[in-house]
Design an enzyme around this catalytic site. Structure first.
Site, PDB file in Angstrom:
ATOM      1  N   ASP B  49       0.843  -1.420   0.121  1.00 46.02           N
ATOM      2  CA  ASP B  49      -0.025   0.252  -0.087  1.00 46.02           C
ATOM      3  C   ASP B  49       1.051   0.931   0.079  1.00 46.02           C
ATOM      4  O   ASP B  49       1.493   1.422   1.091  1.00 46.02           O
ATOM      5  CB  ASP B  49      -1.374  -0.164   1.239  1.00 46.02           C
ATOM      6  CG  ASP B  49      -2.130   0.875   1.039  1.00 46.02           C
ATOM      7  OD1 ASP B  49      -1.689   2.254   1.045  1.00 46.02           O
ATOM      8  OD2 ASP B  49      -3.451   0.219   1.828  1.00 46.02           O
ATOM      9  N   SER B 106      -6.950   4.646  -1.176  1.00 48.03           N
ATOM     10  CA  SER B 106      -7.033   2.747  -1.320  1.00 48.03           C
ATOM     11  C   SER B 106      -8.064   2.329  -1.708  1.00 48.03           C
ATOM     12  O   SER B 106      -7.740   0.853  -2.389  1.00 48.03           O
ATOM     13  CB  SER B 106      -6.405   2.250  -0.149  1.00 48.03           C
ATOM     14  OG  SER B 106      -4.685   2.705   0.429  1.00 48.03           O
ATOM     15  N   ASP B 157     -10.435  -2.336   7.063  1.00 50.59           N
ATOM     16  CA  ASP B 157      -9.634  -1.363   5.721  1.00 50.59           C
ATOM     17  C   ASP B 157      -9.403  -1.550   4.108  1.00 50.59           C
ATOM     18  O   ASP B 157     -10.093  -2.360   3.665  1.00 50.59           O
ATOM     19  CB  ASP B 157      -8.438  -1.330   6.368  1.00 50.59           C
ATOM     20  CG  ASP B 157      -7.566  -0.283   5.635  1.00 50.59           C
ATOM     21  OD1 ASP B 157      -8.381   1.288   6.239  1.00 50.59           O
ATOM     22  OD2 ASP B 157      -6.350   0.471   6.118  1.00 50.59           O
ATOM     23  N   GLU B 322      -1.317  -8.256   1.878  1.00 48.38           N
ATOM     24  CA  GLU B 322      -1.303  -6.071   2.060  1.00 48.38           C
ATOM     25  C   GLU B 322       0.309  -5.640   2.825  1.00 48.38           C
ATOM     26  O   GLU B 322      -0.094  -5.861   4.047  1.00 48.38           O
ATOM     27  CB  GLU B 322      -2.232  -5.799   2.144  1.00 48.38           C
ATOM     28  CG  GLU B 322      -1.968  -4.013   1.780  1.00 48.38           C
ATOM     29  CD  GLU B 322      -3.053  -2.905   3.003  1.00 48.38           C
ATOM     30  OE1 GLU B 322      -3.093  -2.072   2.858  1.00 48.38           O
ATOM     31  OE2 GLU B 322      -4.006  -3.770   3.372  1.00 48.38           O
ATOM     32  N   ASP B 327       2.217   2.580   3.646  1.00 50.29           N
ATOM     33  CA  ASP B 327       1.274   3.517   3.234  1.00 50.29           C
ATOM     34  C   ASP B 327       1.462   4.356   4.405  1.00 50.29           C
ATOM     35  O   ASP B 327       1.876   5.802   4.759  1.00 50.29           O
ATOM     36  CB  ASP B 327       0.044   3.231   2.395  1.00 50.29           C
ATOM     37  CG  ASP B 327      -0.667   4.507   2.449  1.00 50.29           C
ATOM     38  OD1 ASP B 327      -0.713   5.691   1.532  1.00 50.29           O
ATOM     39  OD2 ASP B 327      -1.793   4.384   3.011  1.00 50.29           O
ATOM     40  N   HIS B 331       2.991   8.396   5.635  1.00 52.31           N
ATOM     41  CA  HIS B 331       1.849   9.335   4.988  1.00 52.31           C
ATOM     42  C   HIS B 331       2.273  10.219   6.738  1.00 52.31           C
ATOM     43  O   HIS B 331       2.179  11.662   6.752  1.00 52.31           O
ATOM     44  CB  HIS B 331       0.281   8.667   5.281  1.00 52.31           C
ATOM     45  CG  HIS B 331      -0.325   8.559   4.334  1.00 52.31           C
ATOM     46  ND1 HIS B 331      -1.217   9.376   4.121  1.00 52.31           N
ATOM     47  CD2 HIS B 331      -1.125   7.681   4.331  1.00 52.31           C
ATOM     48  CE1 HIS B 331      -2.572   9.610   3.775  1.00 52.31           C
ATOM     49  NE2 HIS B 331      -2.125   8.203   3.011  1.00 52.31           N
ATOM     50  N   ASP B 369      -1.132   0.489  -4.474  1.00 49.73           N
ATOM     51  CA  ASP B 369      -2.739   0.702  -4.870  1.00 49.73           C
ATOM     52  C   ASP B 369      -2.558   1.780  -5.780  1.00 49.73           C
ATOM     53  O   ASP B 369      -2.842   3.093  -6.428  1.00 49.73           O
ATOM     54  CB  ASP B 369      -3.585   1.002  -3.960  1.00 49.73           C
ATOM     55  CG  ASP B 369      -2.876   1.357  -2.870  1.00 49.73           C
ATOM     56  OD1 ASP B 369      -1.642   1.871  -2.532  1.00 49.73           O
ATOM     57  OD2 ASP B 369      -3.578   0.912  -1.662  1.00 49.73           O
TER      58      ASP B 369
END
Lengths: 177, 503
Positions: B49, B106, B157, B322, B327, B331, B369
């Protein structure tokens, strides 16, 4: 031309469903076939859940009904996400409770947050509840930096005859990434 | 106009499902009569991700040196995937009402590869007009494949949920329903009945739809006692206890057996690898790693059925894995955590690829993604974020052909757009997040992370997703289709054809 038979009518009906219904659903499938060149079996999606009771009303917390805060107190009521946030700057002036939820895990955006407030009389009996709802609408813009702190104010519900003197706060909904 | 279309979509979905089922009935059975050339018995789809091209390069240089390779980089087919989303109410590419959105989230991306349609950000298993679309995992399950879904995020998620649910809004995760989190009247025109799958909390769906046989990850706090009862009713072996909110451990996972296993190892997202390695005696360190979960999922999904059980007729499995925290830590613009998560993800790829080599008939796809945070490698000793300090001039008195309009005649800071340099002065200062520096295997002895002498200087453009294409690597039957550049909805077709679940 032969007159329409029931079978022909049925075929027309199927075609109509294909045209009308397919406009919404099979369009999506065409996205797949556009990329894959194939067709898909739509019946695979599970869309009903026997035995699952459809919810009604807004999310509540059982702990709000069990709390009996003493006069002047603003306390936290247990909820499913208590390990993911802190309540800060809590204040109650008799008309509204205010404060902030500081989300402590994986914050790039707080997508959904609901804070439920229970208001109590001087014996600790629940008089009524109020609610703060935060829902992030993703409109493609992120003009502000990720915010871990969400401030809230929840008013004492109208129509309560007895003064509210204490509060319990809980979080039944929290989604962040 | 948008509202009218949305109402049409929401009211016709059932009829359309029936209609499409009529048209495509027999697709699977007729395909099974075809020869098996090009068919994969198993598909393992691994998703980092937020993992852009630079995440891969930086992890390679960090852990294996500039001349080394991550496992994913050794797979024979390599290309790129475009990832854009669409606006609410949009048509599909080529339709008159097609309205793209350059940067996906996502949820939209998961729906693209899971269901083969473009949709709006936040949507799961529905198209941009709100109509339910079946997922690849549902199709594989219906066709007799065993299925698995593994993530380091909450299993509600976006990425895992994209295969196992249908929701107007990704925030409708559970354990309870709420109007704000679950409804989207800009799509449906009016609030849907709470019995509609599209507003049913994702945890409730996962616990009751049986889409994945093996579910491993985080998110115990999204499920309640009724969900545990439902899971057990569907034959799942539930690790830990949902009713008492007792997380499962890696010991529980190691001992797990059976055809259907549900194990959640944290009430929220799993713990990052960097923290676990630095605190090996902590409770969080008892969570399994992504490679450990991947290995166990493959073991469970590839096992022969027990003696006396009905034969599975040689069907294989479809597993999604995943690496979610790449990800989430991107962030946060935390390069050290991010790179450790890329490494863990690549170790999971190695496990998948080892199985594929032994099996000889497994398609392995490794991709992302979307990119997150504009991660980049900058030249050692250089500055970042020119806008914050000294933007380069775009006028040239020596060669006016180089001049541009509007012009920036000097590299003076624009006070309206920038407050100036915001980073700390020292490379080891944790506030000095850009650039972050890391030693590489070829740096001289004594060079440490965070020092100006370290060979790998990393920087971020933002704290959010970007629209950059992402890499894809593949091996096995059908992998050649991923050589070059494809759009993310094409991944649906490639997997679907490999498994023969689409015609």
């Amino acid at each position: 031309m032969k007159p329409r038979t029931p079978r022909a009518i049925a075929l027309v009906a199927i075609a109509a469903v294909l045209i009308v219904g397919g406009g919404a659903y099979a369009l999506a499938a065409s996205g797949a076939s556009g990329s894959s060149g194939g067709s898909i079996s739509a019946g695979a999606a599970r869309t009903t859940f026997p035995g699952l009771v459809a919810p009604s009303g807004q999310p509540e917390l059982e702990s709000i009904g069990k709390a009996h805060p003493r006069p002047g107190e603003v306390v936290q009521a247990a909820g499913p996400f208590d390990d993911r946030f802190l309540l800060e700057n809590l204040a109650f002036d008799g008309a509204a409770v205010s404060g902030a939820v500081r989300v402590t895990s994986d914050v790039s955006a707080v997508l959904d947050l609901e804070v439920v407030a229970g208001f109590y009389d001087d014996t600790g009996a629940l008089l009524g509840t109020g609610r703060f709802v935060h829902h992030l609408v993703d409109d493609g813009s992120h003009s502000v930096a990720p915010e871990e702190l969400v401030t809230f104010t929840i008013a004492v519900p109208s129509g309560i005859a007895v003064p509210a003197v204490s509060v319990a706060l809980g979080v039944p909904v929290l989604v962040n990434e | 106009m948008r509202r009218r279309i949305s109402v049409l979509a929401s009211t016709t979905v059932v009829a359309a499902l029936l209609a499409t089922a009529v048209v495509t009935a027999g697709t699977v059975s007729s395909a099974s009569a075809d020869d098996d050339k090009g068919r994969a018995k198993n598909v393992i789809y691994l998703l980092g991700d937020g993992m852009g091209r630079t995440h891969v390069t930086a992890a390679r240089e960090r852990y294996y040196g500039a001349s080394g390779k991550l496992t994913m980089e050794t797979l024979p087919a390599q290309g790129y995937v475009s990832t854009y989303a669409v606006e609410k109410g949009s048509g599909q590419p080529g339709e008159a009402d097609f309205r793209p959105n350059a940067v996906t989230d996502s949820a939209s991306a998961a729906t693209a590869w899971s269901s083969g349609v473009k949709t709006y950000n936040a949507a799961l298993g529905v198209d941009a007009k709100g109509a339910v679309v079946p997922t690849m995992m549902e199709l594989a399950k219906k066709s007799g494949y065993r299925t698995g879904n593994v993530s380091t995020a909450e299993v509600t998620d976006a990425t895992p949920a994209g295969q196992m649910s249908h929701a107007l809004a990704r925030g409708c995760q559970g354990p309870v329903y709420s109007d704000a989190a679950c409804q989207d009247i800009t799509v449906t025109g009016a609030a849907l009945p709470t019995s509609d799958v599209r507003v049913t909390p994702i945890a409730d769906q996962i616990a009751r739809n049986g889409t994945a046989d093996v579910i491993l990850g985080g998110g115990l706090g999204r499920f309640d006692a009724a969900d545990e009862t439902a899971l057990k009713g569907h034959g799942y072996s539930v690790l830990g206890s949902i009713a008492t909110q007792t997380t499962a451990t890696k010991t529980d996972l190691a001992a797990a057996a059976g055809q259907k296993v549900f194990g959640l190892f944290n009430k929220g997202n799993l713990t990052i690898e960097k923290s676990k390695s630095e605190r090996p005696t902590s409770a969080e360190a008892q969570e399994p790693s992504l490679p450990e979960m991947t290995s166990k999922a493959i073991e469970l999904l590839s096992q022969k059925k027990a003696e006396g059980e009905k034969s599975d007729k040689g069907k294989g499995f479809y597993l999604q894995v995943e690496g979610a925290l790449i990800d989430k830590r991107s962030h946060a613009n935390d390069a050290a955590q991010t790179l450790a998560e890329v490494k863990a993800f690549d170790d999971a790829v190695a496990i998948a690829q080892d199985f594929a080599k032994r099996d000889g008939n497994t398609l392995v796809i490794v991709t992302a993604d979307h990119e997150c945070a504009g991660f980049n490698i900058i030249e050692k000793g250089t500055f970042t974020n020119a806008e914050a300090a000294t933007p380069p001039a775009n006028t040239d008195s020596g060669n006016t052909a180089n001049n541009s309009t509007p012009s920036r005649p000097s590299n003076a800071r624009d006070a309206a757009r920038s407050t100036g340099i915001i980073n700390g002065a020292g490379a080891a200062d944790p506030k000095n997040f850009g650039p972050a520096t890391f030693r590489t295997p070829t740096d001289p002895a004594g060079v440490v992370d965070g020092s100006p002498e370290a060979g790998l200087w990393l920087s971020y453009l933002s704290g959010n997703h970007t629209g950059a294409d992402v890499p894809v690597y593949a091996a096995g039957p059908g992998a050649d289709q991923l050589q070059g550049t494809v759009d993310n909805i094409a991944l649906f077709g490639i997997v679907g054809r490999a498994l023969r679940v689409i015609g």
